[in-house]
Design an enzyme around this catalytic site. Structure first.
Site, mmCIF file in Angstrom:
data_model
loop_
_atom_site.group_PDB
_atom_site.id
_atom_site.type_symbol
_atom_site.label_atom_id
_atom_site.label_comp_id
_atom_site.label_asym_id
_atom_site.label_seq_id
_atom_site.Cartn_x
_atom_site.Cartn_y
_atom_site.Cartn_z
ATOM 1 N N LYS A 1 7.497 62.023 -18.925
ATOM 2 C CA LYS A 1 6.706 60.960 -18.304
ATOM 3 C C LYS A 1 5.819 61.534 -17.198
ATOM 4 O O LYS A 1 4.656 61.155 -17.075
ATOM 5 C CB LYS A 1 7.632 59.872 -17.744
ATOM 6 C CG LYS A 1 8.205 58.983 -18.845
ATOM 7 C CD LYS A 1 9.409 58.182 -18.399
ATOM 8 C CE LYS A 1 10.065 57.543 -19.638
ATOM 9 N NZ LYS A 1 11.407 57.036 -19.379
ATOM 10 N N GLN B 1 15.091 54.694 -15.222
ATOM 11 C CA GLN B 1 15.549 55.373 -16.439
ATOM 12 C C GLN B 1 16.985 54.961 -16.768
ATOM 13 O O GLN B 1 17.860 54.982 -15.898
ATOM 14 C CB GLN B 1 15.452 56.894 -16.239
ATOM 15 C CG GLN B 1 15.785 57.712 -17.472
ATOM 16 C CD GLN B 1 14.795 57.522 -18.609
ATOM 17 O OE1 GLN B 1 13.593 57.364 -18.397
ATOM 18 N NE2 GLN B 1 15.293 57.524 -19.827
ATOM 19 N N ASP C 1 8.465 48.703 -18.513
ATOM 20 C CA ASP C 1 9.427 48.981 -19.582
ATOM 21 C C ASP C 1 9.577 47.768 -20.515
ATOM 22 O O ASP C 1 10.021 47.903 -21.653
ATOM 23 C CB ASP C 1 10.802 49.250 -18.956
ATOM 24 C CG ASP C 1 11.326 50.644 -19.244
ATOM 25 O OD1 ASP C 1 10.793 51.308 -20.142
ATOM 26 O OD2 ASP C 1 12.277 51.041 -18.559
HETATM 27 N N1 GUN Z 1 16.281 55.408 -21.913
HETATM 28 C C1 GUN Z 1 15.974 55.638 -23.214
HETATM 29 N N2 GUN Z 1 14.807 55.034 -23.524
HETATM 30 C C2 GUN Z 1 14.389 54.409 -22.407
HETATM 31 C C3 GUN Z 1 13.234 53.627 -22.102
HETATM 32 O O1 GUN Z 1 12.359 53.356 -22.926
HETATM 33 N N3 GUN Z 1 13.157 53.170 -20.822
HETATM 34 C C4 GUN Z 1 14.111 53.428 -19.899
HETATM 35 N N4 GUN Z 1 13.945 52.915 -18.674
HETATM 36 N N5 GUN Z 1 15.184 54.156 -20.155
HETATM 37 C C5 GUN Z 1 15.307 54.644 -21.395
#
Ligand code: GUN
Length: 293
Positions: free
Chosen positions: A53, A97, A120
């Protein structure tokens, strides 16, 4: 027959390039799009996602306000951090996350995020807006699946889509998006309680594998000519690999290629789309904050 392999890496790069142009244009008007990624602890998969990211943010020219808390951070500390990011007008998107350490209530943290910054798409307000087709934020991986289908020219209208998996992050939302009027597919959702899974998957014109089980979808479970979208990201041991593991999907790829018409690989399929759609959502959040969307 050999399936067309959908290059998610290339589609994601083209989405990021479009986002980068819009980020620059918005910046000229005085708003510099900014995402805060919050990581708690050192889960290796999470660290790897967060690194991806940060790289994407730099590439599209957005500000990166990432925060890394120790694994033993208190829930109250995380909630206070989310509250301060909510209140900060310079932060347009917030992503915490997942998974979070066991002592932290995930639902409570997700619900603490301002829905206007929920890039998200996990907040119940975002989920509700998606279900009733109102503007909000679509969750990144399901949205990425829909964009891949569209860009690959795969017809969804009137087709039978079978989704294997019912997670809040992928299975449920992808089923909702496929059944929405814009996509207009007829959707079956299969899960661990489904009896005779193959009898359902063999009916799929579009098969979305999101169960999180390495290579569980074998070639005999796929209808000849189906489009197969593999959302699985599974680490399997591989002593010949540098890191000691490699990534495989939920689909047994090579044999499936002989049956399907289209297929997404793992890696370089759906995975890169998730981060590209996160960049798009953050841009949207910034444009909304600037009164431009
Ligand atoms: N963990 C695995 N995929 C994701 C996601 O798309 N967003 C977040 N916040 N955590 C994750």
């Amino acid at each position: 027959m050999s399936a067309t392999v959908i290059d998610g890496f290339a589609v994601a790069a083209s989405v990021r390039a479009q986002v980068a142009e819009s980020v620059a244009a918005l910046r000229e008007k005085g708003t510099h799009a900014c995402l805060a990624v919050v990581l708690v602890g050192e889960d290796p998969a999470s660290v790897s996602y967060v690194t991806g990211k940060a790289k994407a943010l730099a590439e599209v020219g957005m500000l990166d306000r990432s925060v890394h808390l120790p694994a033993d951070a208190a829930e109250s500390e995380l909630l206070a951090l989310v509250a301060s990011l909510n209140a900060d007008p310079g932060v347009h998107g917030i992503l915490v996350q997942l998974p979070l350490p066991k002592h932290i209530n995930e639902a409570k943290v997700i619900m603490a995020i301002d829905p206007a910054k929920d890039v998200d798409g996990f907040h119940p307000v975002s989920v509700g807006n998606m279900v009733i087709g109102r503007p909000g934020f679509l969750p990144c991986t399901p949205h990425g699946v829909m964009v891949l289908l569209r860009r690959a020219g795969i017809e969804t209208n009137g087709k039978h889509a079978v989704v294997v998996g019912r997670s809040n992050i992928v299975g449920k939302p992808v089923a909702i998006l496929l059944a929405a009027r814009q996509a207009n597919a007829t959707v079956t959702v299969c899960h661990t309680g489904t009896k005779d899974l193959a009898s359902f998957t063999r009916q799929a014109d579009i098969l979305v594998a999101a169960a999180g089980k390495p290579r569980m979808i074998t070639a005999d479970m796929i209808k000849p000519g189906a489009a197969v979208i593999d959302v699985g990201v599974n680490r399997v041991e591989d002593p010949t690999a540098k890191k000691g593991f490699r990534l495989v999907g939920d689909v047994d790829f090579a044999p499936a290629c002989e049956v399907a018409s289209f297929i997404t690989p793992v890696p370089r399929g759906v995975g890169p789309m998730t981060i590209a759609m996160l960049m798009e959502n953050t841009l949207l959040a910034a444009r909304r904050a600037a009164g431009e969307a």
